[in-house]
Design a protein around this motif. Structure first.
Motif, PDB file in Angstrom:
ATOM      1  N   GLY A 166       0.816  -1.202   0.000  1.00 43.96           N
ATOM      2  CA  GLY A 166       0.000   0.000   0.000  1.00 43.96           C
ATOM      3  C   GLY A 166       0.855   1.260   0.000  1.00 43.96           C
ATOM      4  N   ARG A 167       0.221   2.367   0.257  1.00 49.50           N
ATOM      5  CA  ARG A 167       0.928   3.648   0.321  1.00 49.50           C
ATOM      6  C   ARG A 167       0.377   4.454   1.493  1.00 49.50           C
ATOM      7  N   LEU A 168       1.217   5.298   2.055  1.00 42.41           N
ATOM      8  CA  LEU A 168       0.805   6.100   3.201  1.00 42.41           C
ATOM      9  C   LEU A 168      -0.164   7.200   2.763  1.00 42.41           C
ATOM     10  N   LEU A 169      -1.196   7.400   3.561  1.00 41.82           N
ATOM     11  CA  LEU A 169      -2.197   8.423   3.291  1.00 41.82           C
ATOM     12  C   LEU A 169      -2.415   9.214   4.570  1.00 41.82           C
ATOM     13  N   ARG A 170      -2.337  10.559   4.461  1.00 43.67           N
ATOM     14  CA  ARG A 170      -2.541  11.422   5.628  1.00 43.67           C
ATOM     15  C   ARG A 170      -3.951  11.999   5.618  1.00 43.67           C
ATOM     16  N   ASP A 171      -4.616  11.890   6.760  1.00 44.40           N
ATOM     17  CA  ASP A 171      -5.940  12.469   6.939  1.00 44.40           C
ATOM     18  C   ASP A 171      -5.795  13.638   7.909  1.00 44.40           C
ATOM     19  N   TYR A 172      -5.999  14.844   7.412  1.00 47.21           N
ATOM     20  CA  TYR A 172      -5.771  16.072   8.198  1.00 47.21           C
ATOM     21  C   TYR A 172      -7.071  16.500   8.859  1.00 47.21           C
ATOM     22  N   HIS A 173      -7.018  16.783  10.176  1.00 48.97           N
ATOM     23  CA  HIS A 173      -8.200  17.154  10.941  1.00 48.97           C
ATOM     24  C   HIS A 173      -7.995  18.494  11.637  1.00 48.97           C
ATOM     25  N   THR A 174      -9.074  19.253  11.784  1.00 49.61           N
ATOM     26  CA  THR A 174      -9.096  20.408  12.686  1.00 49.61           C
ATOM     27  C   THR A 174     -10.357  20.318  13.531  1.00 49.61           C
ATOM     28  N   THR A 175     -10.291  20.868  14.727  1.00 52.61           N
ATOM     29  CA  THR A 175     -11.465  20.921  15.586  1.00 52.61           C
ATOM     30  C   THR A 175     -11.382  22.160  16.467  1.00 52.61           C
ATOM     31  N   GLY A 176     -12.514  22.703  16.820  1.00 48.73           N
ATOM     32  CA  GLY A 176     -12.564  23.799  17.790  1.00 48.73           C
ATOM     33  C   GLY A 176     -12.479  25.189  17.213  1.00 48.73           C
ATOM     34  N   GLY A 177     -12.214  25.343  15.926  1.00 49.21           N
ATOM     35  CA  GLY A 177     -12.081  26.673  15.340  1.00 49.21           C
ATOM     36  C   GLY A 177     -13.414  27.266  14.929  1.00 49.21           C
ATOM     37  N   GLY A 178     -13.467  28.610  14.847  1.00 54.86           N
ATOM     38  CA  GLY A 178     -14.658  29.282  14.357  1.00 54.86           C
ATOM     39  C   GLY A 178     -15.739  29.497  15.392  1.00 54.86           C
ATOM     40  N   TYR A 179     -15.449  29.251  16.670  1.00 49.18           N
ATOM     41  CA  TYR A 179     -16.430  29.424  17.731  1.00 49.18           C
ATOM     42  C   TYR A 179     -16.032  30.579  18.647  1.00 49.18           C
ATOM     43  N   PRO A 180     -16.984  31.181  19.328  1.00 45.88           N
ATOM     44  CA  PRO A 180     -16.615  32.146  20.368  1.00 45.88           C
ATOM     45  C   PRO A 180     -15.871  31.433  21.493  1.00 45.88           C
ATOM     46  N   ARG A 181     -15.129  32.211  22.294  1.00 43.32           N
ATOM     47  CA  ARG A 181     -14.241  31.572  23.257  1.00 43.32           C
ATOM     48  C   ARG A 181     -14.974  30.660  24.226  1.00 43.32           C
ATOM     49  N   GLU A 182     -16.200  31.015  24.613  1.00 45.91           N
ATOM     50  CA  GLU A 182     -16.913  30.176  25.579  1.00 45.91           C
ATOM     51  C   GLU A 182     -17.298  28.823  25.011  1.00 45.91           C
ATOM     52  N   LYS A 183     -17.083  28.626  23.696  1.00 46.86           N
ATOM     53  CA  LYS A 183     -17.395  27.347  23.081  1.00 46.86           C
ATOM     54  C   LYS A 183     -16.167  26.655  22.491  1.00 46.86           C
ATOM     55  N   THR A 184     -14.976  27.183  22.776  1.00 47.26           N
ATOM     56  CA  THR A 184     -13.765  26.540  22.273  1.00 47.26           C
ATOM     57  C   THR A 184     -13.460  25.290  23.109  1.00 47.26           C
ATOM     58  N   VAL A 185     -12.462  24.524  22.644  1.00 46.94           N
ATOM     59  CA  VAL A 185     -12.105  23.269  23.315  1.00 46.94           C
ATOM     60  C   VAL A 185     -11.608  23.546  24.733  1.00 46.94           C
ATOM     61  N   ILE A 186     -12.099  22.750  25.686  1.00 46.56           N
ATOM     62  CA  ILE A 186     -11.697  22.905  27.080  1.00 46.56           C
ATOM     63  C   ILE A 186     -10.260  22.415  27.267  1.00 46.56           C
ATOM     64  N   THR A 187      -9.468  23.151  28.027  1.00 44.60           N
ATOM     65  CA  THR A 187      -8.090  22.768  28.306  1.00 44.60           C
ATOM     66  C   THR A 187      -8.050  21.744  29.430  1.00 44.60           C
ATOM     67  N   ALA A 188      -6.841  21.178  29.661  1.00 49.74           N
ATOM     68  CA  ALA A 188      -6.677  20.195  30.734  1.00 49.74           C
ATOM     69  C   ALA A 188      -6.955  20.802  32.096  1.00 49.74           C
ATOM     70  N   ALA A 189      -6.747  22.104  32.229  1.00 49.45           N
ATOM     71  CA  ALA A 189      -6.991  22.779  33.504  1.00 49.45           C
ATOM     72  C   ALA A 189      -8.452  23.173  33.686  1.00 49.45           C
ATOM     73  N   GLY A 190      -9.278  22.926  32.669  1.00 47.65           N
ATOM     74  CA  GLY A 190     -10.690  23.236  32.780  1.00 47.65           C
ATOM     75  C   GLY A 190     -11.091  24.582  32.214  1.00 47.65           C
ATOM     76  N   GLY A 191     -10.125  25.325  31.689  1.00 51.61           N
ATOM     77  CA  GLY A 191     -10.440  26.626  31.104  1.00 51.61           C
ATOM     78  C   GLY A 191     -10.745  26.529  29.620  1.00 51.61           C
ATOM     79  N   ARG A 192     -10.740  27.692  28.981  1.00 52.50           N
ATOM     80  CA  ARG A 192     -10.988  27.751  27.545  1.00 52.50           C
ATOM     81  C   ARG A 192      -9.770  28.321  26.839  1.00 52.50           C
ATOM     82  N   ARG A 193      -9.516  27.854  25.652  1.00 54.69           N
ATOM     83  CA  ARG A 193      -8.382  28.339  24.879  1.00 54.69           C
ATOM     84  C   ARG A 193      -8.661  29.736  24.335  1.00 54.69           C
ATOM     85  N   PRO A 194      -7.609  30.567  24.258  1.00 58.82           N
ATOM     86  CA  PRO A 194      -7.802  31.862  23.595  1.00 58.82           C
ATOM     87  C   PRO A 194      -8.123  31.649  22.122  1.00 58.82           C
ATOM     88  N   LEU A 195      -8.802  32.586  21.512  1.00 60.97           N
ATOM     89  CA  LEU A 195      -9.266  32.409  20.143  1.00 60.97           C
ATOM     90  C   LEU A 195      -8.134  32.123  19.167  1.00 60.97           C
TER      91      LEU A 195
END
Length: 252
Positions: A69-98
């Motif tokens: 076979g041949r190697l195939l890369r599947d590129y993912h993004t998550t968490g972008g395009g939202y206001p800060r209160e809906k961004t991905v939660i950090t390990a400390a329980g906060g929110r990431r800056p935009l």
């Protein structure tokens, strides 16, 4: 048919045999791993996570790489395009800056690969696995759930599956001759988890051995490689041509 082993086939548009990875990059080994085969069999048997896997730990594997076979890369993004209160939660329980809200990751797959695997073990275990692969409790997949197989996994039970790998039709098209090889012949790589008796040391160590208690603390194990020459006549092609050749082989 009762035998001392199984021949199984692993082919799909995409497969992924996870290797130790960090952060957002999920790599794949170039062939099926022991931990993935254990998971595949446990899935077919209907074993929940944490089950006793001591019988599966006693199995031995020889992998024939029909098509790398041949190697195939599947590129993912998550968490972008939202206001800060809906961004991905950090390990400390906060929110990431935009400006750091979009998380990127990549998953690697093997595209259009095919492997034939000789599985050797006690007849009581291999017979049980053969029945489970014919009638799986949960649908088996090739490394990730997004990678269903394109054909039934079980080929047959047999008394000497490793020897059958040398005769079983290859799931690949004939190739142009390479320098030093006879016309229509190709070298096929076999990967062994026990010393095949060549007198050579292992070629690598892989961290894919699961403990028998079902936890996910992987341990390392050695692998050996051998190379065998296959003739033009052993190249069965793909699709229905390969299925026909395989059916003829298993019925003789």
């Amino acid at each position: 048919m009762t035998g001392a082993g199984l021949l199984v086939h692993l082919a799909a548009p995409m497969q992924s045999w996870g290797s130790p990875s960090q952060f957002g990059t999920r790599l794949t080994y170039p062939y099926p791993t022991r931990s993935a085969m254990t998971g595949l069999f446990a899935c077919a048997l209907g074993l929940p996570r944490g089950s006793d896997l001591s019988d599966l730990a006693g199995l031995r594997y020889t992998v024939r790489i029909d098509r790398p076979g041949r190697l195939l890369r599947d590129y993912h993004t998550t968490g972008g395009g939202y206001p800060r209160e809906k961004t991905v939660i950090t390990a400390a329980g906060g929110r990431r800056p935009l400006k750091e809200a979009t998380l990127q990751s990549e998953r690697w797959y093997l595209a259009d690969a095919a492997f034939t695997v000789a599985v050797t073990g006690p007849p009581a275990t291999t017979d049980k696995l053969a029945d489970a692969l014919r009638h799986p409790v949960w649908h088996p997949y090739l490394g990730r759930r997004s990678c269903p197989p394109t054909a039934p996994i079980l080929i047959t039970t047999t008394g000497d599956p490793a020897a059958d790998l040398l005769r079983l039709p290859l799931h690949r098209e004939p190739e142009h001759p390479r320098p030093g090889m006879a016309e229509g012949c190709v070298e096929v790589v076999f990967v062994h988890d026990t010393d095949p008796g060549t007198g050579h040391p292992p070629v690598t160590q892989v961290r894919d051995h699961l403990p028998t208690d079902g936890t996910r603390r992987f341990a390392s194990r050695p692998l050996w490689e051998t190379r065998h020459t296959f003739t033009h006549a052993q190249h069965a092609g793909t699709g229905t041509a390969w299925i026909s050749a395989l059916t003829t082989y298993t019925r003789t």
